[in-house]
Design a protein around this motif. Structure first.
Motif, short mmCIF file in Angstrom:
data_model
loop_
_atom_site.label_atom_id
_atom_site.label_comp_id
_atom_site.label_asym_id
_atom_site.label_seq_id
_atom_site.Cartn_x
_atom_site.Cartn_y
_atom_site.Cartn_z
N ASN A 46 0.83 -1.22 0.00
CA ASN A 46 0.00 0.00 0.00
C ASN A 46 0.86 1.26 0.00
O ASN A 46 0.51 2.27 -0.62
N ASP A 47 1.99 1.21 0.72
CA ASP A 47 2.91 2.36 0.75
C ASP A 47 3.43 2.69 -0.65
O ASP A 47 3.47 3.86 -1.05
N GLN A 48 3.81 1.65 -1.39
CA GLN A 48 4.32 1.87 -2.75
C GLN A 48 3.24 2.41 -3.67
O GLN A 48 3.51 3.20 -4.57
N SER A 49 1.99 1.99 -3.43
CA SER A 49 0.90 2.41 -4.31
C SER A 49 0.62 3.91 -4.22
O SER A 49 0.08 4.51 -5.15
N THR A 50 1.00 4.56 -3.10
CA THR A 50 0.74 6.01 -2.97
C THR A 50 1.57 6.82 -3.97
O THR A 50 1.27 7.98 -4.22
N TRP A 51 2.60 6.19 -4.57
CA TRP A 51 3.36 6.90 -5.61
C TRP A 51 2.49 7.17 -6.84
O TRP A 51 2.84 8.01 -7.67
N VAL A 52 1.37 6.46 -6.97
CA VAL A 52 0.42 6.73 -8.07
C VAL A 52 -0.09 8.17 -7.95
O VAL A 52 -0.28 8.87 -8.94
N ILE A 53 -0.30 8.62 -6.71
CA ILE A 53 -0.75 10.00 -6.45
C ILE A 53 0.44 10.96 -6.54
O ILE A 53 0.37 12.01 -7.19
N THR A 54 1.54 10.58 -5.88
CA THR A 54 2.72 11.46 -5.80
C THR A 54 3.31 11.76 -7.18
O THR A 54 3.65 12.91 -7.48
N SER A 55 3.45 10.73 -8.03
CA SER A 55 4.07 10.93 -9.36
C SER A 55 3.27 11.94 -10.18
O SER A 55 3.84 12.82 -10.84
N PHE A 56 1.93 11.85 -10.13
CA PHE A 56 1.06 12.78 -10.84
C PHE A 56 1.22 14.19 -10.28
O PHE A 56 1.39 15.16 -11.03
N ALA A 57 1.20 14.30 -8.94
CA ALA A 57 1.29 15.62 -8.28
C ALA A 57 2.63 16.31 -8.56
O ALA A 57 2.67 17.51 -8.82
N VAL A 58 3.72 15.53 -8.52
CA VAL A 58 5.06 16.11 -8.72
C VAL A 58 5.20 16.67 -10.14
O VAL A 58 5.60 17.82 -10.33
N SER A 59 4.85 15.85 -11.14
CA SER A 59 5.05 16.30 -12.52
C SER A 59 4.09 17.44 -12.88
O SER A 59 4.45 18.35 -13.63
N MET A 60 2.88 17.44 -12.30
CA MET A 60 1.95 18.54 -12.57
C MET A 60 2.45 19.83 -11.91
O MET A 60 2.38 20.90 -12.52
N ALA A 61 2.99 19.71 -10.70
CA ALA A 61 3.53 20.89 -10.00
C ALA A 61 4.68 21.52 -10.77
O ALA A 61 4.84 22.74 -10.79
N LEU A 86 -2.62 14.23 -25.43
CA LEU A 86 -1.57 13.46 -24.73
C LEU A 86 -2.06 12.95 -23.37
O LEU A 86 -1.69 11.86 -22.94
N PHE A 87 -2.92 13.74 -22.72
CA PHE A 87 -3.52 13.33 -21.45
C PHE A 87 -4.37 12.07 -21.65
O PHE A 87 -4.32 11.12 -20.86
N SER A 88 -5.14 12.07 -22.75
CA SER A 88 -5.99 10.90 -23.08
C SER A 88 -5.12 9.68 -23.36
O SER A 88 -5.43 8.58 -22.89
N PHE A 92 -4.91 6.18 -21.20
CA PHE A 92 -5.10 4.85 -21.78
C PHE A 92 -3.94 3.94 -21.37
O PHE A 92 -4.14 2.78 -20.96
N MET A 93 -2.71 4.46 -21.45
CA MET A 93 -1.53 3.67 -21.10
C MET A 93 -1.51 3.32 -19.61
O MET A 93 -1.04 2.26 -19.22
N CYS A 94 -2.03 4.23 -18.75
CA CYS A 94 -2.15 3.93 -17.31
C CYS A 94 -3.08 2.72 -17.13
O CYS A 94 -2.79 1.82 -16.32
N GLY A 95 -4.18 2.72 -17.88
CA GLY A 95 -5.17 1.65 -17.76
C GLY A 95 -4.65 0.28 -18.20
O GLY A 95 -5.07 -0.74 -17.66
N VAL A 96 -3.75 0.26 -19.19
CA VAL A 96 -3.24 -1.04 -19.67
C VAL A 96 -1.91 -1.43 -19.00
O VAL A 96 -1.31 -2.45 -19.36
N ILE A 109 3.77 11.19 -16.93
CA ILE A 109 3.50 11.87 -18.21
C ILE A 109 2.13 12.55 -18.15
O ILE A 109 1.97 13.70 -18.58
N GLN A 110 1.15 11.84 -17.58
CA GLN A 110 -0.21 12.38 -17.45
C GLN A 110 -0.19 13.69 -16.65
O GLN A 110 -0.81 14.68 -17.03
N GLY A 111 0.55 13.70 -15.52
CA GLY A 111 0.65 14.90 -14.69
C GLY A 111 1.35 16.04 -15.41
O GLY A 111 0.94 17.20 -15.32
N ALA A 112 2.40 15.71 -16.18
CA ALA A 112 3.16 16.74 -16.90
C ALA A 112 2.31 17.45 -17.94
O ALA A 112 2.37 18.68 -18.07
#
Length: 510
Positions: A46-61, A86-88, A92-96, A109-112
């Protein structure tokens, strides 16, 4: 003049822009409730899974403050269309994705590409609406900004339970393609001046390192026990040094990648300060209430979502009226009323106890919605009011970046304060509960039906709950006073705020 451009179908253009923004803002919260499922499916903790949120937040910031530079280089329409497409694709790539590494790469990439979407939407809406109707455009965008984060966890939970977690990403694909096709078609005749500004490499590199490290510190600080962790200490030092170099460089460079000189505009400075602090406090509420409902009152994630959802009701109902009539009065008064209402709802929550019912929680959320309805549009209008048309995208990007960073600080500080104060209260409340206290011994025997150890555990559980409740009340007491103090901040801005001419009022004011 560029500001007078009208698309063939204004309603369709508005729908396209709003849908893209809704999708992008929704994605900041939709994955939160799905993390345990994602972790289980991809075989990580579960700890590792929080990077799903962090990676998006960091690149968007990191990409948010680059909006102004990217707009000058590619033009607003092209940047919006390509970011949305590119977001779309990234969704899609996140889903697969078949592994956590692959998912994190595409979330980054999605966050960026998500970064510039909101500020560009704001700038395009202001550009295509006549000056007297810009309040309506900003009110609509404000409603999307409020409703999407509320809908995220509810929609994410429902999709994960009813289908499977990849669908939280797949739903973006048709929305993103539709929005980009509509905007490319509607705005293809819009003339935009592009430049080839030199790339400020020092600014770019120090921004990426400084903001990236800071966002990781804020996201991971609580889990790593803050400065007891070598990783957090190193990241903090890296962030401080990189951001110090970034600030000095950007303020002295002739062609900076982030235009910090926008703060020379009085309304932009006052409006941005009010936006950042108010959004940080609002974000703290949005984070703490569902956590408290689940941890202290035993709500499921879905029921916590239902209890907090009334927040979106009044903003949806009032959008039209705020957009149509708000600019007829002093926007500082509206923003002041907003802060007063949100402060009052914080004080209401500061008197909650463990017996509070669902209706009371939902009713305070509903009233807070009135404050939210009067918050975004007036504050956004004030902070954009003295920028020139060609500064709006950069100004909006910078303000949104600082607002996002304010939310990250609020998330870390609120959970830290709530937990630490609960520990302090627990220590105070258990001072006299020892094996040497006859009354405590009797209570343990009675509660444990003759088993003092079991009785002790029951008492400890009750005290822990009460400690977190007292701490919750204290945090909301402080948040209430922060909102009251913000009433003074917004009055540093000076009229005019409305737009009666061809550009935002005070367009060239320095």
């Amino acid at each position: 003049m560029e500001t007078h451009f009208r698309p063939p179908n204004l309603a369709l253009t508005t729908i396209g822009l709003s849908l893209a923004t809704f999708m992008q803002v929704l994605d900041t919260t939709i994955a939160n409730v799905s993390l345990p499922t994602i972790a289980g499916n991809l075989g990580v903790s579960n700890d590792q899974s929080t990077w799903v949120i962090t990676s998006f937040a960091v690149s968007m910031a990191i990409s948010l403050p680059l909006t102004g530079f990217l707009t000058r280089r590619f033009g607003e329409t092209k940047l919006f269309v390509w970011s949305t497409l590119l977001f779309s694709l990234a969704s899609f790539m996140c889903g697969v994705s078949q592994s956590m590494g692959m998912l994190l790469l595409f979330r980054t990439i999605q966050g960026a590409v998500a970064g510039p979407m909101y500020p560009i939407t704001q700038s395009l809406l202001i550009g295509v609406y006549p000056p007297e109707k810009r309040g309506m455009a900003l009110a609509l965008l404000a409603m999307v900004t409020v409703v999407a984060p509320i809908a995220g966890p509810i929609l994410g939970g429902w999709i994960t339970d009813s289908y499977s977690w990849p669908w939280i990403f797949f739903i973006n694909v048709p929305i993103g393609i539709f929005a980009s096709v509509v905007i490319a078609n509607q705005l293809r005749a819009k003339v935009e001046q592009t430049q080839r500004p030199k790339i400020d490499y020092v600014g770019l590199i120090t921004l990426i390192i400084g903001v990236g490290a800071l966002q990781i510190v804020l996201d991971k600080g609580n889990d790593a026990d803050w400065f007891h962790s070598t990783f957090i200490i190193v990241m903090t030092i890296v962030s401080v040094i990189a951001l110090a170099i970034f600030l000095i460089w950007e303020l002295t460079d002739d062609d900076p990648i982030v235009d910090l000189k926008l703060f020379r505009h009085r309304n932009f400075a006052a409006g941005t300060l009010a936006l950042v602090l108010a959004y940080a406090a609002f974000f703290a509420i949005a984070l703490l209430v569902p956590l408290w409902l689940q941890q202290n009152l035993g709500y499921t994630a879905t029921w916590a979502g239902y209890a907090t959802a009334p927040l979106g009701v009044i903003p949806v109902l009032l959008t039209f009226f705020v957009g149509k009539y708000a600019t007829r009065m002093d926007l500082r008064i509206l923003a002041g009323i907003s802060f007063l209402v949100m402060g009052a709802t914080c004080f209401m929550r500061s008197s909650f106890n463990l017996d509070v019912d669902f209706g009371s929680v939902a009713m305070v959320q509903l009233w807070q919605g009135l404050g939210v309805a009067l918050f975004f549009m007036p504050v956004l209008t004030i902070l954009l009011s003295d920028l020139k048309q060609n500064e709006i995208a950069a100004g909006s990007g910078l303000a949104t970046f600082l607002r996002t960073l304010g939310g990250s600080f609020a998330a870390s500080l609120t959970t830290l304060a709530w937990t630490r104060r609960a520990v302090d209260h627990h220590a105070q409340l258990t001072e006299h509960i020892t094996a040497y206290n006859p009354q405590a011994r009797e209570a343990m025997q009675a509660l444990g039906h003759g088993n003092p150890e079991l009785g002790g555990r029951i008492i400890n559980g009750m005290i822990t709950q009460q400690s977190f409740q007292i701490s919750f009340n204290e945090v909301f007491h402080v948040l209430g006073w922060i909102f009251i103090a913000l009433i003074a901040v917004i009055w540093f801005a000076k009229p005019p705020f409305g737009a009666k001419g061809g550009k935002p009022a005070g367009g060239g004011a320095h």
